[in-house]
Scaffold this motif. Structure first.
Motif, PDB file in Angstrom:
ATOM      1  N   LYS A   1     -46.648  42.183 -90.908  1.00  0.00           N
ATOM      2  CA  LYS A   1     -46.990  42.474 -92.379  1.00  0.00           C
ATOM      3  C   LYS A   1     -46.196  43.375 -92.972  1.00  0.00           C
ATOM      4  O   LYS A   1     -45.730  43.318 -94.039  1.00  0.00           O
ATOM      5  CB  LYS A   1     -48.522  42.352 -92.576  1.00  0.00           C
ATOM      6  CG  LYS A   1     -48.994  42.409 -93.745  1.00  0.00           C
ATOM      7  CD  LYS A   1     -50.496  42.260 -93.938  1.00  0.00           C
ATOM      8  CE  LYS A   1     -50.871  42.243 -95.492  1.00  0.00           C
ATOM      9  NZ  LYS A   1     -52.426  42.232 -95.527  1.00  0.00           N
ATOM     10  N   LEU A   2     -46.148  44.593 -92.461  1.00  0.00           N
ATOM     11  CA  LEU A   2     -45.354  45.665 -92.843  1.00  0.00           C
ATOM     12  C   LEU A   2     -43.874  45.279 -93.174  1.00  0.00           C
ATOM     13  O   LEU A   2     -43.256  45.574 -93.881  1.00  0.00           O
ATOM     14  CB  LEU A   2     -45.617  47.027 -91.951  1.00  0.00           C
ATOM     15  CG  LEU A   2     -44.602  48.177 -92.392  1.00  0.00           C
ATOM     16  CD1 LEU A   2     -45.348  48.618 -93.615  1.00  0.00           C
ATOM     17  CD2 LEU A   2     -45.128  49.358 -91.344  1.00  0.00           C
ATOM     18  N   ASN A   3     -43.380  44.413 -92.007  1.00  0.00           N
ATOM     19  CA  ASN A   3     -42.172  44.090 -92.085  1.00  0.00           C
ATOM     20  C   ASN A   3     -41.818  43.154 -93.411  1.00  0.00           C
ATOM     21  O   ASN A   3     -40.807  43.262 -94.027  1.00  0.00           O
ATOM     22  CB  ASN A   3     -41.426  43.338 -90.914  1.00  0.00           C
ATOM     23  CG  ASN A   3     -41.321  44.216 -89.659  1.00  0.00           C
ATOM     24  OD1 ASN A   3     -41.233  45.413 -89.819  1.00  0.00           O
ATOM     25  ND2 ASN A   3     -41.448  43.505 -88.628  1.00  0.00           N
ATOM     26  N   PHE A   4     -42.880  42.490 -93.558  1.00  0.00           N
ATOM     27  CA  PHE A   4     -42.802  41.430 -94.713  1.00  0.00           C
ATOM     28  C   PHE A   4     -43.183  42.179 -95.870  1.00  0.00           C
ATOM     29  O   PHE A   4     -42.037  42.159 -97.152  1.00  0.00           O
ATOM     30  CB  PHE A   4     -44.026  40.456 -94.765  1.00  0.00           C
ATOM     31  CG  PHE A   4     -43.856  39.453 -95.841  1.00  0.00           C
ATOM     32  CD1 PHE A   4     -43.136  38.353 -95.731  1.00  0.00           C
ATOM     33  CD2 PHE A   4     -44.888  39.467 -96.676  1.00  0.00           C
ATOM     34  CE1 PHE A   4     -43.286  37.400 -96.570  1.00  0.00           C
ATOM     35  CE2 PHE A   4     -44.938  38.647 -97.714  1.00  0.00           C
ATOM     36  CZ  PHE A   4     -43.966  37.671 -97.624  1.00  0.00           C
ATOM     37  N   ILE A   5     -43.657  43.127 -96.139  1.00  0.00           N
ATOM     38  CA  ILE A   5     -43.905  44.137 -97.589  1.00  0.00           C
ATOM     39  C   ILE A   5     -42.368  44.881 -97.821  1.00  0.00           C
ATOM     40  O   ILE A   5     -42.100  44.860 -98.790  1.00  0.00           O
ATOM     41  CB  ILE A   5     -44.923  45.044 -97.207  1.00  0.00           C
ATOM     42  CG1 ILE A   5     -46.302  44.580 -97.015  1.00  0.00           C
ATOM     43  CG2 ILE A   5     -44.839  46.306 -98.228  1.00  0.00           C
ATOM     44  CD1 ILE A   5     -47.490  45.471 -96.750  1.00  0.00           C
ATOM     45  N   THR A   6     -41.828  45.318 -96.681  1.00  0.00           N
ATOM     46  CA  THR A   6     -40.538  46.114 -97.176  1.00  0.00           C
ATOM     47  C   THR A   6     -39.403  45.203 -96.915  1.00  0.00           C
ATOM     48  O   THR A   6     -38.197  45.803 -97.406  1.00  0.00           O
ATOM     49  CB  THR A   6     -40.320  47.364 -96.066  1.00  0.00           C
ATOM     50  OG1 THR A   6     -40.276  46.728 -94.823  1.00  0.00           O
ATOM     51  CG2 THR A   6     -41.445  48.065 -96.167  1.00  0.00           C
TER      52      THR A   6
END
Ligand code: SF4
Length: 337
Positions: free
Chosen positions: A80-85
């Motif tokens: 999810k963090l990868n998706f956000i950034t």
């Protein structure tokens, strides 16, 4: 020589990047490490089976939170963090060792200016600054993503590979907005800001932007890949730079470190078995002649090339450079997010 002398830290991080194996440590073959990993899984099983109704409510709450963050959940959170950034952060600046690599990532630009042949972390994208709207959205999602955990973070990383090359107004905008919205003001007394720059972005950046960065509510580290001051080595690395550009960037780095209280520029140079004596000699000359007033700031990181065999044999080379340098010299261990 001890660890602090090689790495500037009291511990040896075992990151999985291939270029990091200076000490040739295979931690998965170490029984103590394997036992620790086994104990981690066992802890979940024990907590799951524990008679929770006998515990104090605070203990029950804590156990519940631990069980809620099992391996599967943590993996999903990482995705999810990868998706956000907008993609995984493939490398963090070496200066993030100062906060044990615990940073909040915020991407303000993609791609890099050079696409050097030797680099194992580059992206194929052309360099492009992200629009303000994208940065505002990332910050909004990051705030929701970290939630209560924000109080555990005291550092911001502005990505990706050359954030210093981003449009001038974006750097200060992103740092200020993140400071306000991600509660750095509430939880951090001395927050740190990290970003990468390049020879070109460092040289082109005007004093006005450094003034702005200097007045941000962060102490800022900017890490620059200088790689070599030997023309043949730059050619071999596929780094499209001349010796004079690298020297100009080095001079500017020293200048900024002397003149801006809240900015520290650090630099990376490569080491590797196949590199010529001229590379090491020119590096020793450069670092040995650095003016005295810059000595308090500006670490030099020596980065082992990925295809250099027998990396542990590079240590005497590192020592030679350290011995003549007037600036602190450490080994660069690559860490991603
Ligand atoms: S070394 Fe830096 S500038 Fe060169 S390709 Fe890698 S990230 Fe880009």
């Amino acid at each position: 020589m001890n660890l602090i002398s090689w790495l500037g830290e009291y511990y040896l991080p075992c990151f999985p990047y291939q270029s990091n194996t200076v000490w040739k440590i295979d931690y998965f073959s170490n029984p103590a490490v394997m036992n620790a990993l086994g104990a981690w899984s066992q802890l979940y099983a024990d907590l799951y089976m524990a008679p929770k109704n006998r515990f104090h409510s605070k203990a029950r709450e804590l156990i519940g939170s631990i069980l809620d963050n099992n391996d599967k959940v943590l993996h999903e959170r990482a995705q999810k963090l990868n998706f956000i950034t907008g993609g995984r952060i493939s490398v963090l600046p070496p200066d993030t060792r100062h906060v044990d690599y615990e940073i909040i990532p915020l991407n303000i630009a993609d791609g890099c200016l050079f696409h050097c042949k030797f680099c194992c972390v580059k992206s194929e994208q052309q360099f492009q600054t992200r629009p303000e709207t994208d940065i505002i959205e990332q910050i909004r999602h990051l705030k929701a993503f970290y939630g209560r955990n924000l109080e555990n973070y005291h550092s911001l990383f502005l990505g990706n590979h050359d954030a210093l090359a981003a449009d001038d107004e974006i750097i200060a905008f992103a740092a200020t907005k993140a400071y306000e919205d991600l509660d750095f003001e509430l939880y951090s007394e001395n927050p740190l800001l990290f970003l990468f720059g390049s020879v070109d972005s460092l040289i082109k950046t005007k004093d006005q932007l450094f003034e702005e960065i200097n007045h941000l509510p962060f102490y800022t580290y900017i890490n620059i890949g200088l790689e070599s001051v030997d023309p043949q080595t730059l050619k071999l690395l596929g780094k499209p730079l001349s010796k004079s550009r690298v020297e100009e960037a080095f001079k500017k780095m020293l200048n900024i470190n002397t003149n801006y209280e809240n900015i520290e520029i650090t630099a990376n140079f490569v080491i590797g078995e196949g590199l010529s004596p001229e590379h090491y000699q020119s590096l020793k000359d450069l670092l040995g002649e650095a003016p005295a007033e810059s000595c308090g700031k500006g670490v030099i990181y020596l980065s082992p090339l990925i295809d250099s065999p027998k990396k542990w044999e590079l240590l005497p080379l590192v020592e030679e450079v350290k011995n003549v340098s007037r600036m602190p010299v450490y080994i660069y261990l690559i860490q991603r997010l």
